[in-house]
Design a protein around this motif. Structure first.
Motif, mmCIF file in Angstrom:
data_model
loop_
_atom_site.group_PDB
_atom_site.id
_atom_site.type_symbol
_atom_site.label_atom_id
_atom_site.label_comp_id
_atom_site.label_asym_id
_atom_site.label_seq_id
_atom_site.Cartn_x
_atom_site.Cartn_y
_atom_site.Cartn_z
ATOM 1 N N ASP A 7 -4.778 10.268 -1.226
ATOM 2 C CA ASP A 7 -3.549 9.629 -0.748
ATOM 3 C C ASP A 7 -3.049 10.276 0.533
ATOM 4 O O ASP A 7 -2.542 9.594 1.434
ATOM 5 C CB ASP A 7 -2.472 9.709 -1.831
ATOM 6 C CG ASP A 7 -2.709 8.700 -2.946
ATOM 7 O OD1 ASP A 7 -3.366 7.664 -2.662
ATOM 8 O OD2 ASP A 7 -2.263 8.933 -4.077
ATOM 9 N N TYR B 262 -2.539 8.447 4.051
ATOM 10 C CA TYR B 262 -1.237 8.457 4.718
ATOM 11 C C TYR B 262 -1.357 8.982 6.143
ATOM 12 O O TYR B 262 -0.804 8.400 7.092
ATOM 13 C CB TYR B 262 -0.269 9.322 3.915
ATOM 14 C CG TYR B 262 1.050 9.572 4.622
ATOM 15 C CD1 TYR B 262 1.962 8.547 4.820
ATOM 16 C CD2 TYR B 262 1.367 10.843 5.097
ATOM 17 C CE1 TYR B 262 3.168 8.766 5.475
ATOM 18 C CE2 TYR B 262 2.570 11.082 5.750
ATOM 19 C CZ TYR B 262 3.458 10.039 5.941
ATOM 20 O OH TYR B 262 4.633 10.266 6.593
ATOM 21 N N THR C 280 1.093 3.947 -3.106
ATOM 22 C CA THR C 280 0.852 5.384 -2.900
ATOM 23 C C THR C 280 1.993 6.203 -3.497
ATOM 24 O O THR C 280 1.767 7.222 -4.170
ATOM 25 C CB THR C 280 0.717 5.694 -1.401
ATOM 26 O OG1 THR C 280 -0.396 4.981 -0.872
ATOM 27 C CG2 THR C 280 0.539 7.185 -1.169
ATOM 28 N N ARG D 92 1.725 6.094 -7.367
ATOM 29 C CA ARG D 92 0.642 6.930 -7.898
ATOM 30 C C ARG D 92 1.041 8.404 -7.888
ATOM 31 O O ARG D 92 0.809 9.141 -8.848
ATOM 32 C CB ARG D 92 -0.633 6.732 -7.080
ATOM 33 C CG ARG D 92 -1.373 5.447 -7.364
ATOM 34 C CD ARG D 92 -2.812 5.515 -6.860
ATOM 35 N NE ARG D 92 -2.882 5.893 -5.458
ATOM 36 C CZ ARG D 92 -2.843 5.029 -4.433
ATOM 37 N NH1 ARG D 92 -2.688 3.733 -4.696
ATOM 38 N NH2 ARG D 92 -2.937 5.445 -3.185
ATOM 39 N N ASN D 93 1.628 8.858 -6.810
ATOM 40 C CA ASN D 93 1.976 10.278 -6.715
ATOM 41 C C ASN D 93 3.194 10.623 -7.557
ATOM 42 O O ASN D 93 3.315 11.748 -8.043
ATOM 43 C CB ASN D 93 2.192 10.665 -5.254
ATOM 44 C CG ASN D 93 0.882 10.789 -4.507
ATOM 45 O OD1 ASN D 93 0.232 11.823 -4.533
ATOM 46 N ND2 ASN D 93 0.469 9.708 -3.844
ATOM 47 N N GLU E 283 0.832 -1.205 0.000
ATOM 48 C CA GLU E 283 0.000 0.000 0.000
ATOM 49 C C GLU E 283 0.864 1.252 0.000
ATOM 50 O O GLU E 283 0.589 2.224 -0.711
ATOM 51 C CB GLU E 283 -0.932 -0.011 1.216
ATOM 52 C CG GLU E 283 -1.917 1.158 1.225
ATOM 53 C CD GLU E 283 -2.853 1.071 2.413
ATOM 54 O OE1 GLU E 283 -3.674 1.984 2.566
ATOM 55 O OE2 GLU E 283 -2.748 0.094 3.190
ATOM 56 N N ARG E 284 1.945 1.226 0.781
ATOM 57 C CA ARG E 284 2.827 2.393 0.822
ATOM 58 C C ARG E 284 3.512 2.615 -0.529
ATOM 59 O O ARG E 284 3.594 3.741 -1.033
ATOM 60 C CB ARG E 284 3.882 2.209 1.910
ATOM 61 C CG ARG E 284 3.331 2.248 3.329
ATOM 62 C CD ARG E 284 4.413 1.930 4.342
ATOM 63 N NE ARG E 284 3.899 2.001 5.712
ATOM 64 C CZ ARG E 284 4.580 1.612 6.776
ATOM 65 N NH1 ARG E 284 5.807 1.123 6.637
ATOM 66 N NH2 ARG E 284 4.051 1.724 7.981
#
Length: 937
Positions: free
Chosen positions: A628, A632, A384, A387-388, A380-381
């Motif tokens: 996101d 976070y 993220t 994606r960014n 998941e990290r």
């Protein structure tokens, strides 16, 4: 009995009396008694008229005239009476003779308007103009024996119109649109050179420092040879220096310096004038205009006025030229700045691509690695981060495209493409996001009647930006995409049933970086260049974009491309499957706007978290429009044992707080519907949420943004990017400060814990500022609570009665001690605010003191070097209409800029109070004093 002479010349006119005394027997007319009746009748007509009339009789053209005519011939009167007109008007006879001879010979009257005559009637050869009629005068036998002359002088009208023509020419030539001041001055003297009857020569001098420099003059002959190029201080030449000081100067003896024929009769110029060119500063003219004077006209009041108007017209043209030149230079500087900025963006964007490639490659490989799969939490990290990083690459590509368009380097790489299929594929990328938003996506892209070619990458950006914009601002209904052929053009339409656009915003809609203030949207994120990029790319492809919109009904964007711009350029056909990366990245970003608020469960690992006094677990509300970032923050805070709720904007946060108030609010600043600052303002304005702890997150760095947030009442301001440890520490400190402010009773009887002093043993307490008027003691108020992780000393409040009848007010002398850390500032502000508000100090004064105290506290933390005590002491004293704040550290001063680049601490402190600073080897003490308003007692 009346004499024949008295009877003929009577009537009371001055000229008639002179004629009566004249010895007519000595003239060609003979004694008056011998004059024929026709002559007598003609004389009576002349003398009785108030219009200038002259009678010429006989072969010798003997003159008889009236008072009005005598004024026209000036010094020639009265000598002209009874004399030959050919002698009186000898200088102009070559002009008059043909007219008089014609009247005598033909017996037919004539009329000549504005006849130019040379007259020597005022001591010089004068240029004059008359409107003249000559008619035959007949004797007793009906023969033409003389001439009636009726005239009126029109010199002022003729010369005045001519001078106005010069002023008009100057206004046209000096319109300020030349490339520079020198060119404007050259055009001005060129216009003046075409009017040599009034200005035989001219030169323009402009001020350069302490000198006057000639920038233009008429002709290149004798004028340029005798006029100086530069005039310095005190030089009397041509009266230039005196005129440069503001005094109009006459210059005589010009004929001795140069020979320049001029005027109506080509006589040498004898006089010139030097006139100051007026500027905004009366004692500092722009320069000097030197103008020659016509030798055919006297320097009368009308001529002087004309010269002053001439100088003013030249000055206006020079000022306009300078303003135009300065504006051109500014425009060139801005263009150069824009070029440098574009080059910088291009270079930086290119530099971004390398690290982004090295980020995206390993991240993508890690997610796709089936041999060493990532654990769910790590996956998941990493996802993220990927994606960014992809979003950042999209932003970089947009900036690169836009900078190329601005620099004129962008080119359309047209290739044949199945445009309906490509458009439908790009729209389909957004279908999932559109349907998740509860909207319908309608796509109508029928086959086109002819093949087309354009740049498919540009088309992808156009469609993607229009669809992203529609999804961001549409909350109910549908989004439709259409591509249709028309007789002259191909039209792409993207229509929505969203919020619509106000009419006044339409002209600026496609400007770069323009945002519609207050517009409802799913997210506040974005660069502000999406629609501008659509317009630029549409024009690059040979078309244009337009929009039709109604507020509350929706908008329709139409990209129109003429068929002439869509001719196939190559035989290469691009498949729709080869494109779509930009659209997929945009659709993925849009999906982040649609994530519903989540409430992660507290993690099992990490600290148990700070608990409120009732023993329940702390609950934190996170407000951020980036999905996101919400996820976070939720993971980060949940790992500390806190419960976390998340919302997507300030409005949702306000609703959640009203339903179930949290223990702390962590809010972003830039959010749709209601931003973070507005949320803080509302919370601080309501009694039930006034003390709710708020920490603000923002990408807006700098002192101004931080001061704005703290002024509104935020407990802390955290700038992105931040470290997890720093954010957790700040949240924990804010929660701890809020918990201690609740003042949980320590004794069973419920009395508060007595304050602990930080003064040295045996030291007397510092006196509070003296109060005015009789003092009435009141019970001591509870001491201020301990700040976060610090000690406190709080002197008792004392109530006084002021003599002017105001309500009772408190006098306080209290102090606190805090750890020397930036995170202690929020607790200090809370303590000072609470003490001041408990004494009903005016809110404006409270805010001023809090800003000044924050700057002093931050300086104490940032500049104290090797402190003997790792703490900062703050003392508050209020009384006698004055509040005094003292901030002391225990280190030596060092010069260091803070992480937030404040740089204006002293300015802010001095703006809100009187500041004194004392620095010694043992530490630095800053004292801030502020007067309270009278109505505060």
């Amino acid at each position: 009995m009346t004499s024949p002479t008295g009877e003929l010349f009577g009537g009371g006119s001055a000229t008639g009396r002179l004629m009566a005394r004249l010895d007519w027997a000595a003239t060609p007319l003979g004694p008056v008694q011998s004059w024929p009746q026709s002559l007598r009748a003609a004389v009576r007509i002349v003398l009785s008229s108030r219009y200038p009339m002259l009678l010429l009789w006989g072969e010798q053209f003997t003159q008889l005239y009236n008072d009005a005519y005598s004024a026209l011939i000036g010094d020639k009167h009265p000598g002209a009476l009874g004399d030959d007109v050919r002698t009186t008007l000898a200088e102009g006879w070559d002009v008059l003779a043909p007219l008089i001879d014609d009247a005598m010979a033909t017996g037919v009257a004539s009329w000549v308007p504005a006849l130019q005559l040379l007259l020597d009637r005022s001591g010089y050869r004068e240029e004059a103009y008359f409107s003249v009629s000559h008619a035959p005068a007949r004797d007793d036998d009906g023969r033409t024996a003389g001439v009636f002359t009726v005239c009126s002088e029109v010199t002022e009208q003729v010369v005045g119109e001519r001078r106005l023509g010069l002023l008009r020419d100057l206004s046209v030539r000096g319109d300020g649109r030349t490339v520079d001041v020198a060119s404007t001055c050259a055009r001005l003297v060129e216009a003046i050179g075409g009017h040599r009857l009034d200005v035989p020569f001219a030169a323009i001098y402009l001020r350069e420092g302490t000198a006057l420099r000639r920038v233009a003059c008429t002709g290149a002959g004798p004028v340029a040879a005798v006029l100086p190029d530069v005039v310095v201080d005190g030089d009397p030449a041509w009266g230039l220096w005196a005129a440069g000081g503001g005094a109009t100067t006459e210059v005589h003896g010009v004929a001795q310096r140069m020979t320049l024929p001029a005027g109506a009769f080509d006589e040498p110029v004898a006089t010139a004038v030097a006139l100051p060119l007026p500027s905004a500063e009366a004692d500092q003219p722009l320069g000097v205009l030197v103008a020659g004077m016509s030798p055919s006209r006297a320097l009368d009041e009308a001529y002087r006025s004309f010269f002053h108007l001439l100088a003013q017209q030249v000055a206006v043209a020079v000022r306009n030229a300078r303003a135009y030149e300065e504006e051109r230079r500014r425009a060139e500087a801005l263009a150069e700045l824009d070029r440098v900025k574009t080059s910088f963006f291009t270079n930086v964007s290119h530099e971004f691509r390398t690290p982004l490639t090295l980020m995206l490659g390993p991240l993508t490989d890690a997610l796709a690695d089936e041999r060493h799969p990532l654990p769910p939490e790590q996956r998941e990290r990493v996802d993220t981060a990927r994606r960014n990083a992809t979003r950042l690459l999209t932003l970089v590509n947009s900036l690169l495209t836009f900078s190329s368009l601005e620099a004129g380097r962008a080119r359309s790489r047209a290739r044949q493409v199945d445009l309906p299929e490509l458009t439908a594929e790009l729209a389909g990328v957004f279908r999932s996001a559109v349907e998740r938003a509860g909207l319908r996506l309608e796509v109508d892209c029928p086959p086109l009647p002819r093949p087309v070619a354009l740049d498919p990458a540009n088309w992808e950006r156009i469609v993607t930006n229009l669809l992203s914009n529609a999804l961001k601002h549409t909350f109910v209904g549908r989004i439709s995409v259409g591509l249709h052929a028309h007789p002259t053009e191909l039209r792409l339409t993207v229509a929505d049933t969203g919020i619509g656009i106000a009419e006044e915003e339409m002209p600026r809609l496609f400007e770069r970086f323009h945002r519609v203030d207050g517009a409802r949207s799913r997210s506040h994120e974005g660069t502000g260049i999406g629609l501008a990029l659509v317009g630029e790319l549409a024009r690059l492809e040979g078309g244009d974009v337009r929009v039709d919109s109604q507020v509350g009904r929706g908008s329709t964007f139409t990209v129109a491309l003429p068929w002439s711009a869509l001719h196939p350029g190559t035989d290469d056909t691009v498949a729709a499957s080869d494109l779509g990366d930009t659209a997929r990245a945009a659709a993925q970003e849009a999906s982040g706007w649609l994530v519903d608020p989540v409430r992660p469960e507290p993690g099992e690992e990490g600290s148990p978290g700070t608990r409120p006094d009732d023993g329940r677990r702390v609950r934190i509300l996170v407000a951020d429009d980036n999905a996101d970032m919400r996820a976070y923050l939720a993971r980060l805070l949940t790992a500390q044992g806190w419960r976390v709720d998340t919302v997507g904007n300030g409005r949702q946060a306000l609703d959640a707080i009203r339903r179930d108030p949290p223990d702390l609010v962590l809010t972003d600043v830039m959010m749709p519907e209601l931003d973070g600052f507005a949320l803080v303002r509302i919370l601080r304005g309501q009694p039930d949420t006034r003390t709710l702890p708020v920490v603000v997150l923002s990408a807006r760095a700098g002192a101004d943004a931080a001061v704005e947030g703290l002024d509104l009442g935020a407990d802390d301001y955290v700038v992105k990017p931040f470290t997890a440890a720093d954010l957790v520490a700040r949240v924990r400190a804010t929660l701890e400060g809020a918990r201690r402010r609740l003042r949980t009773p320590d004794a069973e009887d419920g009395r508060p814990e007595p304050p602990r002093s930080t003064r040295p043993a045996g030291a007397a307490p510092s006196p509070a500022p003296p109060a005015t008027g009789p003092v009435e003691a009141a019970p001591a108020a509870p001491a201020r609570p301990l700040p976060s992780t610090g000690r406190t000393t709080a002197g008792p409040f004392t109530t006084v009665r002021v003599p002017n009848g105001h309500e009772t007010a408190s006098v306080v002398d209290t102090g606190w001690s805090y750890p020397s850390a930036a995170t202690s500032a929020s607790a200090m502000r809370r303590d000072v605010r609470s003490s001041l508000e408990a004494m009903h100090v005016h809110p404006d004064v409270v805010q001023d003191l809090l800003v000044a105290a924050s700057e002093a506290f931050n300086n104490a933390v940032e500049h104290a070097q090797q402190p003997t005590r790792p703490e900062v002491r703050v003392r508050l004293q209020v009384g006698a209409g004055t509040a005094r704040l003292t901030v002391r550290d225990f280190g030596t001063w060092r010069d260091r800029r803070s992480a937030m680049d404040r740089g204006r601490g002293a300015t802010l402190m001095n703006a809100f109070g009187d500041v004194r600073l004392m620095s010694t080897a043992a530490g630095t003490t800053v004292t801030i004093e502020r007067r309270l308003t009278d109505d505060q007692g």
